[in-house]
Scaffold this motif. Structure first.
Motif, PDB file in Angstrom:
ATOM      1  N   ASN A  38       0.937  -1.151   0.078  1.00 50.58           N
ATOM      2  CA  ASN A  38      -0.101   0.151   0.019  1.00 50.58           C
ATOM      3  C   ASN A  38       0.798   1.095  -0.256  1.00 50.58           C
ATOM      4  N   LEU A  45      -4.881   3.960   2.057  1.00 48.80           N
ATOM      5  CA  LEU A  45      -4.481   3.438   3.258  1.00 48.80           C
ATOM      6  C   LEU A  45      -2.934   3.452   3.237  1.00 48.80           C
ATOM      7  N   ILE A  67      -6.702  -2.132   6.753  1.00 53.02           N
ATOM      8  CA  ILE A  67      -6.104  -2.750   5.716  1.00 53.02           C
ATOM      9  C   ILE A  67      -6.255  -4.131   5.648  1.00 53.02           C
TER      10      ILE A  67
END
Length: 190
Positions: A38, A45, A67
């Motif tokens: 990410n 996120l 997440i």
């Protein structure tokens, strides 16, 4: 199959998770890998996580939970998964329980790998030499092992009480450890 693999750093969780994923044809979901993915791809996120890690702070549970929840909802995880590195504390156990309840799912088992602290320190020292990891100093390793013992190891009692914990000795031949895990899981789940 929905599994957690737990144990202190250096016990072989990543190695065994990869072998179990291949054996059971399910993905391994590592929170560390998810954060790196990410952050690298600059997702919403990931940018939130970066705002903490850039300051040397831990990512808050709420973001970690988001997440994980996002990843568990992806198509390749529909038939099962192995979570590596999550949950790390009691709050995350509650969050995972809620996620699974909302999806009508439950954990099948929790694999707990263990090894003596001296063995773990030696393994981490070797990993640092091989991989050139600057974060694997003896002091940093000792601190992470202490944090695991204080915050994460007590979670094993929760899963033991639920009757889904599988204790495995993490010392020995990798394939023999894998065989012990599969044998224990197959007898527990079938």
């Amino acid at each position: 199959m929905r599994l957690l693999i737990m144990g202190p750093q250096g016990v072989g969780k990543g190695t065994q998770a990869a072998k179990l994923a291949e054996h059971y044809h399910i993905p391994t979901i590592s929170t560390g890998d998810m954060f790196r993915f990410n952050i690298k791809n600059r997702t919403e996120l990931g940018l939130k996580a970066l705002s903490y890690t850039d300051k040397g702070e831990l990512v808050p549970d709420s973001l970690t939970n988001s997440i994980v929840e996002d990843r568990l909802g992806q198509e390749d995880a529909a038939q099962g998964w192995i979570l590596d590195g999550y949950p790390r504390n009691a709050s995350q156990v509650e969050a995972l329980d809620a996620m699974l309840a909302q999806r009508g799912e439950q954990l099948d088992a929790v694999v707990a790998l263990d090894a003596d602290r001296e063995v773990l320190m030696e393994r981490m020292k070797k990993r640092a030499e091989i991989e050139g990891r600057s974060d694997d100093t003896p002091e940093a390793i000792a601190k992470r092992l202490d944090v695991y013992a204080k915050e994460t190891a007590p979670l094993l009692d929760i899963y033991r009480e639920r009757g889904i914990l599988v204790d495995i000795n993490g010392v020995g031949d990798i394939d023999e450890i894998h065989k012990a895990i599969v044998t224990a899981l197959d007898s527990k789940i079938n």
